[in-house]
Design a protein around this motif. Structure first.
Motif, PDB file in Angstrom:
ATOM      1  N   ILE A   1       0.837  -1.191   0.000  1.00 50.11           N
ATOM      2  CA  ILE A   1       0.000   0.000   0.000  1.00 50.11           C
ATOM      3  C   ILE A   1       0.878   1.249   0.000  1.00 50.11           C
ATOM      4  O   ILE A   1       1.959   1.265   0.593  1.00 50.11           O
ATOM      5  N   ASP A   2       0.443   2.310  -0.704  1.00 55.68           N
ATOM      6  CA  ASP A   2       1.194   3.557  -0.753  1.00 55.68           C
ATOM      7  C   ASP A   2       1.218   4.207   0.622  1.00 55.68           C
ATOM      8  O   ASP A   2       0.363   3.962   1.477  1.00 55.68           O
ATOM      9  N   LEU A   3       2.225   5.063   0.804  1.00 55.94           N
ATOM     10  CA  LEU A   3       2.306   5.797   2.065  1.00 55.94           C
ATOM     11  C   LEU A   3       1.111   6.738   2.193  1.00 55.94           C
ATOM     12  O   LEU A   3       0.650   7.327   1.210  1.00 55.94           O
ATOM     13  N   ALA A   4       0.647   6.889   3.420  1.00 55.17           N
ATOM     14  CA  ALA A   4      -0.448   7.816   3.713  1.00 55.17           C
ATOM     15  C   ALA A   4       0.043   8.825   4.744  1.00 55.17           C
ATOM     16  O   ALA A   4       0.714   8.461   5.718  1.00 55.17           O
ATOM     17  N   TYR A   5      -0.277  10.084   4.508  1.00 56.68           N
ATOM     18  CA  TYR A   5       0.185  11.174   5.371  1.00 56.68           C
ATOM     19  C   TYR A   5      -1.009  11.797   6.097  1.00 56.68           C
ATOM     20  O   TYR A   5      -2.112  11.888   5.541  1.00 56.68           O
ATOM     21  N   LYS A   6      -0.739  12.246   7.310  1.00 56.32           N
ATOM     22  CA  LYS A   6      -1.748  13.023   8.018  1.00 56.32           C
ATOM     23  C   LYS A   6      -1.069  13.878   9.081  1.00 56.32           C
ATOM     24  O   LYS A   6       0.039  13.565   9.540  1.00 56.32           O
ATOM     25  N   ILE A   7      -1.753  14.982   9.428  1.00 57.39           N
ATOM     26  CA  ILE A   7      -1.280  15.855  10.503  1.00 57.39           C
ATOM     27  C   ILE A   7      -1.847  15.327  11.807  1.00 57.39           C
ATOM     28  O   ILE A   7      -3.065  15.166  11.949  1.00 57.39           O
ATOM     29  N   THR A   8      -0.976  15.046  12.762  1.00 62.56           N
ATOM     30  CA  THR A   8      -1.438  14.434  14.010  1.00 62.56           C
ATOM     31  C   THR A   8      -1.297  15.348  15.217  1.00 62.56           C
ATOM     32  O   THR A   8      -1.820  15.024  16.286  1.00 62.56           O
ATOM     33  N   ASP A   9      -0.595  16.484  15.072  1.00 61.43           N
ATOM     34  CA  ASP A   9      -0.451  17.375  16.230  1.00 61.43           C
ATOM     35  C   ASP A   9       0.053  18.735  15.742  1.00 61.43           C
ATOM     36  O   ASP A   9       0.634  18.853  14.655  1.00 61.43           O
TER      37      ASP A   9
END
Length: 451
Positions: free
Chosen positions: A278-286
């Motif tokens: 699966i491709d990398l997934a990015y998110k803002i966590t803080d």
């Protein structure tokens, strides 16, 4: 062995002679019996053995079976010999030994005679069949990184040729002929495909192996025959590497005038695990106060989500934590975003028009009015200057005070000076108007009041 006799009566003259006749004898097989061999592919009518007999009376000896001798038969050769020949197809896999114990040496047309010793005919196999793998094509999927001697596939190799007792059946040897030649990842042990000590790594190109496996039969009597099969080994990637950021901490400056939805940074993590994981997934966590930023889940590009205002925002430094995940393992990086001020406010002056009255005798250096201006841009320095209205008589200080710099008297009449004052923050400008009215002083003469 009992020898049977019978009497013959001869009349010679007046004499009668009674003679005992001799019975036929077996000379071969020898008294202890004999064993012969014949290949299962022997040609019909081939001679397998020669029975031999004798008779003292020189009568012709023939051999009479009192048992079934198929697939063989007797074929006369001479007076006292007969060929024991083949008249049917032999098959080692069906029957590999014949023992004949009831064959007699007799005279022609008579059944009385001597029992011959046993004859054993052993059928020897020939290599008729090619080894066969079941199935002929095998497809397996295995994960990368398997330890050495891990079984990948079990090989089933059979051969239609039945081997002599004690000999291995099927394939005596199985080899990998092609498909894994440079740094072998596989080997054959006990008719199994197993891994070697060379690591299988999907990320370095170990994606699919197409092995051609050859089985060699166990025959030692004839030229060996071979059979082959194909094994397709698909390597499945295993998630063993964490996503990696170039740095764990990034610092950027962002002007408050940055347009909304403009890309402000690209974290761009990498992962040594090659696809099709699966491709990398990015998110803002803080650290995303006031929901200021957003990030593209698939690319890692960070965008400004709302307008910035250096003068009114509560936060001017953001420590935004970005998390990258490959569906199993995660890594984080922090983007330090500092909001910088931009000159985006016009100087504000209150009021924008003033009207003052002063004595025309006001002394030089006297402050006659003050221009009150502010600029919401932090650190802005306002510049004041009089652009029209009589710059010779007035000046403005850096703080906005209007002072007299020359004599205001203008004959016997009062004067009014209309000053245009420009206020600049280096980019934006504002204008204030100032009217300075001069009046003459009131002169009082000394006079006497009448009595």
């Amino acid at each position: 062995m009992m020898v049977s006799t019978f009497c013959l009566l001869f009349v010679l003259g007046s004499h009668i002679h009674i003679m005992k006749a001799a019975l036929p004898r077996c000379e071969r097989p020898v008294p202890s019996g004999e064993t012969v061999t014949v290949l299962e592919n022997a040609t019909l009518n081939d001679s397998v053995f020669t029975y031999e007999g004798s008779d003292r009376d020189n009568d012709k000896v023939v051999f009479t079976p009192r048992e079934t001798i198929s697939p063989f038969f007797f074929d006369g050769k001479s007076i006292n010999e007969e060929y024991f020949k083949l008249n049917d197809i032999l098959d080692f896999e069906t029957k590999n030994q014949y023992i004949f114990t009831k064959i007699y040496a007799t005279h022609v047309g008579r059944t009385i005679g001597e029992l011959c010793p046993p004859l054993t005919v052993n059928v020897l196999p020939v290599n008729e069949f090619t080894p066969v793998f079941h199935p002929s094509l095998l497809v397996v999927n295995v994960p990368e990184g398997l330890p050495e001697d891990t079984t990948v596939a079990i090989l089933n190799c059979t051969d239609g040729d039945k081997e002599p007792t004690g000999s291995p059946e099927g394939c005596s040897q199985i080899i990998i002929q092609s498909g894994d030649n440079v740094h072998p990842r596989f080997k054959i042990t006990n008719k199994q495909i197993v891994t070697t000590n060379n690591v299988i790594n999907y990320d370095t190109g170990d994606v699919t192996f197409t092995l051609i496996v050859v089985g060699i039969d166990s025959s030692t009597l004839d030229p060996q025959k071979t059979g082959s099969m194909a094994i397709i080994i698909n390597i499945d990637p295993v998630n063993v590497s964490m996503p990696s950021f170039q740095d764990l901490s990034y610092s950027i400056s962002l002007p408050e005038s940055t347009p909304v939805f403009k890309e402000v940074f690209d974290v761009n993590a990498t992962d040594r695990n090659k696809r099709p994981l699966i491709d990398l997934a990015y998110k803002i966590t803080d650290g995303n106060e006031a929901d200021t930023f957003m990030i593209c889940q698939t690319t890692g590009k960070m965008f400004l989500k709302r307008p910035l205002d250096f003068e009114s925002d509560n936060s001017l430094v953001y420590y935004v934590t970005i998390t990258a995940t490959d569906d199993r393992l995660t890594s984080t990086a922090v983007v330090n975003v500092t909001i910088t001020d931009v000159n985006d406010n016009v100087p504000i002056c209150t009021p924008t028009y003033q009207d003052v009255t002063i004595d025309e005798k006001t002394s030089i250096g006297k402050t006659v009015a003050s221009i009150n201006c502010t600029d919401e841009d932090a650190g802005s320095v306002l510049l004041y200057r009089i652009t029209s209205g009589d710059c010779d008589r007035f000046q403005i200080t850096p703080s906005g005070d209007i002072i007299v710099t020359n004599v205001l008297s203008h004959g016997n009449t009062a004067s009014t000076f209309h000053l245009k004052i420009q206020i600049s923050d280096g980019f934006f400008e504002s204008i204030v108007w100032l009217s300075v009215n001069t009046i003459k002083p009131i002169c009082c003469e000394t006079f006497k009041i009448p009595d």
